[in-house]
Design a protein around this motif. Structure first.
Motif, PDB file in Angstrom:
ATOM      1  N   UNK A 201       0.684  -1.497  -0.012  1.00  0.00           N
ATOM      2  CA  UNK A 201      -0.041  -0.116  -0.076  1.00  0.00           C
ATOM      3  C   UNK A 201       0.918   1.266   0.080  1.00  0.00           C
ATOM      4  N   UNK A 202       2.066   1.218   0.799  1.00  0.00           N
ATOM      5  CA  UNK A 202       2.957   2.164   0.694  1.00  0.00           C
ATOM      6  C   UNK A 202       3.379   2.462  -0.914  1.00  0.00           C
ATOM      7  N   UNK A 203       3.728   1.555  -1.476  1.00  0.00           N
ATOM      8  CA  UNK A 203       4.289   1.634  -2.892  1.00  0.00           C
ATOM      9  C   UNK A 203       3.231   2.253  -3.890  1.00  0.00           C
ATOM     10  N   UNK A 204       2.039   1.609  -3.481  1.00  0.00           N
ATOM     11  CA  UNK A 204       0.724   2.351  -4.333  1.00  0.00           C
ATOM     12  C   UNK A 204       0.432   3.558  -3.951  1.00  0.00           C
ATOM     13  N   UNK A 205       0.693   4.184  -2.792  1.00  0.00           N
ATOM     14  CA  UNK A 205       0.442   5.395  -2.610  1.00  0.00           C
ATOM     15  C   UNK A 205       1.483   6.465  -3.542  1.00  0.00           C
TER      16      UNK A 205
ATOM     17  N   UNK B  80      -9.837  -1.971  -4.341  1.00  0.00           N
ATOM     18  CA  UNK B  80      -9.877  -3.506  -4.288  1.00  0.00           C
ATOM     19  C   UNK B  80      -8.627  -4.318  -3.597  1.00  0.00           C
ATOM     20  N   UNK B  81      -7.369  -3.308  -3.985  1.00  0.00           N
ATOM     21  CA  UNK B  81      -6.010  -4.038  -3.356  1.00  0.00           C
ATOM     22  C   UNK B  81      -6.234  -3.863  -1.695  1.00  0.00           C
ATOM     23  N   UNK B  82      -6.797  -2.747  -1.444  1.00  0.00           N
ATOM     24  CA  UNK B  82      -6.594  -2.520  -0.208  1.00  0.00           C
ATOM     25  C   UNK B  82      -7.364  -3.338   0.688  1.00  0.00           C
ATOM     26  N   UNK B  83      -8.321  -3.915   0.066  1.00  0.00           N
ATOM     27  CA  UNK B  83      -9.446  -4.947   0.886  1.00  0.00           C
ATOM     28  C   UNK B  83      -8.845  -6.358   0.885  1.00  0.00           C
TER      29      UNK B  83
END
Length: 441
Positions: free
Chosen positions: A382-386, A399-402
C-alpha cells in the motif's frame, strides 16, 4: 462553509515549478515566489481523497500549531498547475524544507546520523509535539516522513491531514469521526480496536517508535505487513532495543528509557510531551560545537551522495559506512519484541540484483521477469501504491486495499495495473520498490 485564513496566491506569484513528491493524497511542488525571492512548497490534494473542507481543516490546524518546530503555512494556492490543464486547483502554500525528511535522510545515509544530531532531532520533535498538544491538537501520523528538515537539519513537524482536536482535552459531547489515522507501524496497540477514539497517548506511542527509528536509522519491522503488526503489537512486541547494546554514547541509555516508556502498553503509563521535553533537553550536547560538527559531517556526506565523482574520490571505503554503528536489524527477519525476533519465510537474501543506471525499459523488464519473487516478498504494497498516485485507479486501490495479505495485494496490483500499465508505470513501481525494499532490487 469552511474558510481558509491568510492570503490566496495564484500563478502570477509563482514560477519555476518542480514536482518533488506525490502519492495517494496528491502532489507536492517546489516553486519560487517571484516577490519574496525564495522557494515555497505547494501541496495539492486530490479532491476525491481530500475535499475542500478537509483542506481547510488541515490549513487551520497548521495555523493553530504554528511555531518554530512546526511547518509554517504562508497561505492558500488557487490556480492552474503547469501542464495540468485548465482546471482550477486548491492547495496549501508552505515552507519548503531543503533537506527532505528524516526518512529520506535515513535512506541517503544508509543508517543513523551522529548521536548529537539524533538527540537534537528527538528534542525538536518533542518540542513541536508538546506545543501541538498545548493547542488541543493531535498529529496522529507521526513518523519519519512527516518530520521535515531545513538546510541546517533542524526538524519541523508536517502533514496535519490526520490531525484532530484532542478528544482528551474536550468537555463537549461532540461526536468523533472514529477514524484511526497514521501508519500502522507507529500505531499504539489500543488503536487496532474497532471502537478506538484517538487521544494524546496515541501521539506519545508514535513518538516512542519514531525515536527508535531515528536512533537505529531504519524503519521498524521491515518485513511486517498490517496483519502481522495488528496481531503482534497488542501482544506486547516492540522494536528491538538490543540493536543499541554495543553502542557507547552519552545519553543513549536515557533515550532508550524514554522510548520504552512512550511505547508502554498502557496509555495511562506513557509520559506527556512536557515530560518528554524535560528528558530530551538534558540529552542535548553540552558543547554547541558537537552539534555543529555533527551537522557539518552529515551535510558533507549528503553532498558526496549526489556528487557524480564521490565514489571515485573516496578511496578509503568509509563513504558507505553509517555515521554511527549500532547493530542494524536485517531485512530477512521481522524485529519484534524487546528481546526477541520473529522469523519470516522471506527469501529475499537470494533476490539481489544489479541496478546500475537502469532505464525505464530495464526497470519494466525487471518487474515482468520477477513477478513471482515480488509477489512472494513485497510487504509494503500500500505504501508503494501511495507513491504511484494516479497510476493506480481509485477502484483498483480499494480492491487491493481490501485484500487480506500482502501477497494477495501484490497479485492484484500485477493483474490490475502492472500487466497493462506499460513501461512508465512499471518503472515508477520499480522506483517505489527500490525505496521501500532496496534489497529486492
Amino acid at each position: 462553509m469552511a474558510t481558509l485564513s491568510h492570503k490566496t496566491f495564484g500563478n502570477e506569484s509563482l514560477e519555476k515549478w518542480e514536482l518533488v513528491g506525490h502519492g495517494g493524497f496528491g502532489y507536492v511542488y517546489k516553486a519560487r515566489h517571484k516577490g519574496w525571492g525564495f522557494d515555497v512548497a505547494v501541496k495539492i490534494l486530490h479532491e476525491s481523497v481530500c475535499p475542500f473542507k478537509a483542506l481547510c481543516e488541515e490549513a487551520n490546524c497548521m495555523d493553530m500549531a504554528s511555531c518554530e518546530f512546526v511547518l509554517r503555512r504562508y497561505g492558500t494556492y488557487q490556480g492552474c498547475l503547469p501542464d495540468g490543464g485548465t482546471s482550477i486547483q486548491q492547495g496549501i502554500m508552505m515552507e519548503f524544507m531543503e533537506r527532505g525528511s528524516v526518512q529520506s535522510l535515513q535512506k541517503k545515509l544508509s543508517g543513523p546520523p551522529p548521536w548529537p544530531l539524533v538527540f537534537r532531532l528527538a528534542h525538536q520533535v518533542a518540542l513541536g509535539m508538546n506545543f501541538l498538544h498545548s493547542q488541543n491538537l493531535m498529529h496522529q501520523d507521526l513518523k519519519p516522513s512527516n518530520v521535515l528538515l531545513n538546510s541546517d537539519l533542524n526538524a519541523k513537524l508536517a502533514d496535519f491531514g490526520l490531525a484532530r482536536v484532542s478528544t482528551s482535552a474536550l468537555n463537549s459531547n461532540t461526536e468523533t469521526t472514529g477514524e484511526i489515522g497514521g501508519s500502522y507501524k507507529y500505531m499504539p496497540p489500543e488503536a487496532f480496536e474497532p471502537s478506538y477514539e484517538p487521544v494524546r497517548a496515541f501521539d506519545v506511542y508514535s513518538y516512542g517508535i519514531l525515536l527508535w527509528s531515528i536512533a537505529a536509522g531504519t524503519e521498524p519491522y521491515p518485513m511486517a505487513d498490517y496483519a502481522r503488526v495488528e496481531l503482534r503489537i497488542p501482544l506486547g512486541d516492540r522494536p528491538l532495543s538490543k540493536v543499541f547494546d554495543q553502542v557507547k554514547a552519552d545519553g543513549l541509555e536515557e533515550l532508550i528509557d524514554l522510548m520504552t516508556r512512550c511505547w508502554d502498553h498502557s496509555p495511562l503509563e506513557r509520559p506527556t510531551f512536557k515530560k518528554c521535553v524535560e528528558v530530551t533537553e538534558n540529552l542535548l550536547p553540552k558543547q554547541p560545537q558537537e552539534i555543529h560538527d555533527a551537522v557539518g559531517q552529515v551535510l558533507k556526506r549528503l553532498v558526496q551522495t549526489v556528487s557524480p565523482t564521490s565514489n571515485r574520490s573516496n578511496t578509503s571505503g568509509a563513504f558507505n559506512a553509517p555515521l554511527q554503528t549500532p547493530e542494524q536489524p536485517t531485512n530477512d527477519s521481522v524485529d519484534f519484541g524487546r528481546f526477541q525476533k520473529i522469523e519470516t519465510s522471506s527469501t529475499q537474501d537470494s533476490a539481489c540484483y544489479s541496478t546500475k543506471r537502469m532505464n525505464n525499459k530495464d526497470k519494466a523488464k525487471f518487474v515482468d521477469d520477477n513477478r513471482a519473487m515480488l509477489i512472494q516478498n513485497v510487504s509494503e504494497v500500500m505504501a508503494i501504491i501511495e507513491e504511484l498516485g494516479d497510476m493506480v485507479h481509485g477502484e483498483t486501490y480499494s480492491l487491493i486495499d481490501a485484500k487480506a495479505t500482502s501477497r494477495e495485494k501484490m497479485r492484484a496490483l500485477y493483474d490490475r495495473t502492472l500487466r497493462s500499465g506499460g513501461e512508465q508505470v512499471k518503472a515508477a513501481f520499480y522506483d517505489a520498490l527500490k525505496s521501500h525494499h532496496p534489497r529486492l532490487v
